[in-house]
Structures are given as C-alpha cells and as structure tokens.
Design a protein around this motif. Structure first.
Motif, PDB file in Angstrom:
ATOM      1  N   ARG A  64      35.027  30.133  37.276  1.00  0.00           N
ATOM      2  CA  ARG A  64      34.504  31.666  37.091  1.00  0.00           C
ATOM      3  C   ARG A  64      35.699  32.091  37.302  1.00  0.00           C
ATOM      4  O   ARG A  64      36.613  32.918  37.164  1.00  0.00           O
ATOM      5  CB  ARG A  64      33.283  32.052  37.156  1.00  0.00           C
ATOM      6  CG  ARG A  64      31.689  31.696  37.019  1.00  0.00           C
ATOM      7  CD  ARG A  64      30.750  32.367  36.824  1.00  0.00           C
ATOM      8  NE  ARG A  64      30.696  33.369  37.406  1.00  0.00           N
ATOM      9  CZ  ARG A  64      30.309  35.002  36.290  1.00  0.00           C
ATOM     10  NH1 ARG A  64      29.918  33.633  34.767  1.00  0.00           N
ATOM     11  NH2 ARG A  64      30.394  35.373  36.125  1.00  0.00           N
ATOM     12  N   GLU A  65      36.213  31.535  38.354  1.00  0.00           N
ATOM     13  CA  GLU A  65      37.105  32.372  39.365  1.00  0.00           C
ATOM     14  C   GLU A  65      38.755  32.006  38.699  1.00  0.00           C
ATOM     15  O   GLU A  65      39.560  32.940  38.822  1.00  0.00           O
ATOM     16  CB  GLU A  65      37.305  31.825  40.669  1.00  0.00           C
ATOM     17  CG  GLU A  65      35.951  31.966  41.261  1.00  0.00           C
ATOM     18  CD  GLU A  65      36.147  31.667  43.003  1.00  0.00           C
ATOM     19  OE1 GLU A  65      34.993  31.327  44.321  1.00  0.00           O
ATOM     20  OE2 GLU A  65      36.872  30.362  43.435  1.00  0.00           O
ATOM     21  N   ARG A  66      38.933  30.996  38.686  1.00  0.00           N
ATOM     22  CA  ARG A  66      39.953  30.490  37.821  1.00  0.00           C
ATOM     23  C   ARG A  66      40.201  31.099  35.633  1.00  0.00           C
ATOM     24  O   ARG A  66      41.360  30.612  35.509  1.00  0.00           O
ATOM     25  CB  ARG A  66      40.481  29.287  37.319  1.00  0.00           C
ATOM     26  CG  ARG A  66      40.368  28.490  38.889  1.00  0.00           C
ATOM     27  CD  ARG A  66      41.074  26.399  39.186  1.00  0.00           C
ATOM     28  NE  ARG A  66      39.564  26.093  38.383  1.00  0.00           N
ATOM     29  CZ  ARG A  66      39.421  25.372  38.799  1.00  0.00           C
ATOM     30  NH1 ARG A  66      39.711  24.873  40.035  1.00  0.00           N
ATOM     31  NH2 ARG A  66      38.830  24.909  37.910  1.00  0.00           N
ATOM     32  N   SER A  67      39.176  31.269  35.526  1.00  0.00           N
ATOM     33  CA  SER A  67      39.046  31.543  34.148  1.00  0.00           C
ATOM     34  C   SER A  67      40.101  32.738  33.727  1.00  0.00           C
ATOM     35  O   SER A  67      39.667  33.517  34.756  1.00  0.00           O
ATOM     36  CB  SER A  67      37.640  31.960  33.361  1.00  0.00           C
ATOM     37  OG  SER A  67      36.844  32.785  33.553  1.00  0.00           O
ATOM     38  N   PRO A  68      40.361  32.897  32.633  1.00  0.00           N
ATOM     39  CA  PRO A  68      41.202  34.269  32.187  1.00  0.00           C
ATOM     40  C   PRO A  68      39.911  35.559  32.070  1.00  0.00           C
ATOM     41  O   PRO A  68      39.144  35.036  32.189  1.00  0.00           O
ATOM     42  CB  PRO A  68      42.027  33.791  30.783  1.00  0.00           C
ATOM     43  CG  PRO A  68      40.463  32.502  30.208  1.00  0.00           C
ATOM     44  CD  PRO A  68      40.851  31.753  31.559  1.00  0.00           C
ATOM     45  N   ALA A  69      40.817  36.536  32.302  1.00  0.00           N
ATOM     46  CA  ALA A  69      39.486  37.567  32.107  1.00  0.00           C
ATOM     47  C   ALA A  69      39.415  38.007  30.890  1.00  0.00           C
ATOM     48  O   ALA A  69      39.858  37.323  29.499  1.00  0.00           O
ATOM     49  CB  ALA A  69      40.726  38.871  31.917  1.00  0.00           C
ATOM     50  N   GLN A  70      37.966  38.052  30.709  1.00  0.00           N
ATOM     51  CA  GLN A  70      37.464  37.662  29.730  1.00  0.00           C
ATOM     52  C   GLN A  70      36.749  39.408  28.915  1.00  0.00           C
ATOM     53  O   GLN A  70      36.983  40.311  28.951  1.00  0.00           O
ATOM     54  CB  GLN A  70      35.568  37.443  29.932  1.00  0.00           C
ATOM     55  CG  GLN A  70      35.738  36.680  30.160  1.00  0.00           C
ATOM     56  CD  GLN A  70      35.955  35.057  29.587  1.00  0.00           C
ATOM     57  OE1 GLN A  70      35.709  34.612  28.391  1.00  0.00           O
ATOM     58  NE2 GLN A  70      37.164  34.889  30.462  1.00  0.00           N
ATOM     59  N   SER A  71      36.673  38.805  27.436  1.00  0.00           N
ATOM     60  CA  SER A  71      36.978  40.469  26.804  1.00  0.00           C
ATOM     61  C   SER A  71      36.700  39.968  26.019  1.00  0.00           C
ATOM     62  O   SER A  71      36.802  39.384  24.741  1.00  0.00           O
ATOM     63  CB  SER A  71      38.229  41.293  26.243  1.00  0.00           C
ATOM     64  OG  SER A  71      38.031  42.044  25.660  1.00  0.00           O
TER      65      SER A  71
ATOM     66  N   ALA B  75      34.042  41.794  28.299  1.00  0.00           N
ATOM     67  CA  ALA B  75      33.619  41.475  30.021  1.00  0.00           C
ATOM     68  C   ALA B  75      32.059  41.703  30.201  1.00  0.00           C
ATOM     69  O   ALA B  75      30.996  42.074  28.882  1.00  0.00           O
ATOM     70  CB  ALA B  75      33.652  42.151  30.895  1.00  0.00           C
ATOM     71  N   GLU B  76      31.290  40.787  30.904  1.00  0.00           N
ATOM     72  CA  GLU B  76      29.679  40.856  30.759  1.00  0.00           C
ATOM     73  C   GLU B  76      28.962  42.529  30.749  1.00  0.00           C
ATOM     74  O   GLU B  76      28.466  42.053  30.841  1.00  0.00           O
ATOM     75  CB  GLU B  76      29.810  39.577  32.628  1.00  0.00           C
ATOM     76  CG  GLU B  76      27.803  39.278  31.802  1.00  0.00           C
ATOM     77  CD  GLU B  76      28.100  38.491  33.484  1.00  0.00           C
ATOM     78  OE1 GLU B  76      26.303  37.422  33.628  1.00  0.00           O
ATOM     79  OE2 GLU B  76      28.543  38.265  34.309  1.00  0.00           O
TER      80      GLU B  76
ATOM     81  N   PRO C 282      28.361  42.735  38.525  1.00  0.00           N
ATOM     82  CA  PRO C 282      28.952  41.251  38.851  1.00  0.00           C
ATOM     83  C   PRO C 282      28.711  40.388  40.065  1.00  0.00           C
ATOM     84  O   PRO C 282      27.680  40.996  40.512  1.00  0.00           O
ATOM     85  CB  PRO C 282      30.197  41.544  39.407  1.00  0.00           C
ATOM     86  CG  PRO C 282      30.501  43.431  39.179  1.00  0.00           C
ATOM     87  CD  PRO C 282      29.668  43.661  38.851  1.00  0.00           C
TER      88      PRO C 282
END
Length: 214
Positions: free
Chosen positions: A152-159, A161-162, A184
């Motif tokens: 989760r820390e290394r994943s790219p920004a999600q779009s 987002a949660e 978060p």
C-alpha cells in the motif's frame, strides 16, 4: 586523513547503515571506505571482498533480529508484544531483510520470534500440533500484514481514492461505516486489532480446532 584503529564491527555497522539508506546496490567497497574515512585496503582487511562483506552483514542482521523480549502479564499480551517487536524490526531494515531472504536465512532469522511465541502458547496451555498451528498462524499474520502494508505504501496514487468510493450513499443503511471507510486506514491500530483478536481466538481453551486438510 585516513583513520586508524578501525574495527570489524564499525565496518559492518557502516555497511548496514548504507544499505538501510540506499539499498544493497549502494554498498561498494570504495563507498564504504569513504563513509568510514579509511582506505579501501582497510575494508578488505577487516571483512574480505564484497561477497564476504554481504555474508557478514546478513549474519549480523540475523543476530540483531534475535533480541525478542516479550512484555505483558498474560500470554496473549506477550504474543502481541512479540508481534509488535517483529513488525518494527522488519519495517526498520527492509533492504537488509531482503538480503537475508536472498541468502536463504529467512527461517533462521525468524527462529527467535518463533521460540518466543512457542513459549507463550505453551504457557496458555496449548500443546502439540495445535500449539504449532497457533505459532505459525501468528507469524503468518505478522508477515502478511507487513507485506500488505508495504504494498500500500509503494502503490501509486489511486483514482478514485478509497475516500471517494465510500460516501454515505455507498452504505445508506450504515453511514457511520461509510464515513469510517472513507478515512485513511491506521495500520498500527489495525495491526494490534488483528493480532489481539487472533491471539485471543487461538488461545481460547475450548476453541474448536479446524479440520485437517487432505
């Protein structure tokens, strides 16, 4: 000026610090010598070539991971303390842990934590295969949680987002749930929640053992 009276422990400590900051690729004999303010020949004198240095660094990491001292009044509390220590130690040295794994010493590295967990599950009255299952379930929970956490820390920004996915309309009968999922995640709180629940369930005397597979 070249420093004198350099020790093997100082060389290994500096090498570990370099790997922790920049990864194994940054660990060169010249770079390490510059870090210590000494000649490259001095590094070779204390630890041999780079492969010997890596072997010594892995062995040092395995030894450092052996200091597991549980705290707490009950076996469940002490199991949680072992879990917190192990998670912290693994998080603090990801590159070094990867080197340990590459050299096939992962199981040996985990042995002190396993022994601490064995002591606690036995103190809770578990024996035999059930005790072994409890130890492994807790260990897998710790390592599995850490892998998810790091991904989760290394994943790219999600779009989206949660927080965008969970608005009150996503759970009209439970808006509090939607609001909580929109915030978060708190990894520390979730880790403690999951390990405590697992430990309590595994240590319950009358808990039904799962059926054997196969």
């Amino acid at each position: 000026m070249t420093r004198s009276a350099l020790t093997r422990d100082e060389v290994l400590a500096a090498a570990a610090a370099l790997v922790k900051r920049h990864g194994p690729a940054a660990l060169t004999m010249r770079g390490l010598a510059a870090e210590l303010g000494t000649a490259v020949t001095s590094i070779y004198w204390h630890v041999g070539n780079r492969e010997s240095l890596l072997d010594a660094l892995v062995e040092r990491t395995v030894q450092d991971m052996g200091a597991i001292r549980p705290a707490g009044r009950t076996p469940a509390e002490r199991i949680v303390s072992v879990a917190r220590i192990l998670r912290r130690e693994l998080r603090e040295r990801p590159h070094l842990i990867a080197m340990v794994h590459e050299r096939g010493l992962t199981e040996r590295m985990f042995l002190p934590a396993q022994r601490a967990l064995v002591h606690e599950v036995r103190a809770a009255g578990l024996r035999g295969a059930r005790a072994a299952d409890a130890v492994r379930a807790i260990q897998f929970q710790i390592v599995g949680f850490l892998l998810v956490e790091r991904n989760r820390e290394r994943s790219p920004a999600q779009s989206p987002a949660e927080g965008e996915l969970w608005d009150p309309r996503a759970a009209p009968d439970d808006p509090a749930l939607a609001r909580a999922l929109a915030r978060p995640a708190d990894p520390e709180r979730l880790f403690l929640l999951s390990v405590r629940a697992l430990a309590q369930a595994l240590l319950t005397p009358d808990a039904a053992a799962p059926p054997a597979s196969g």
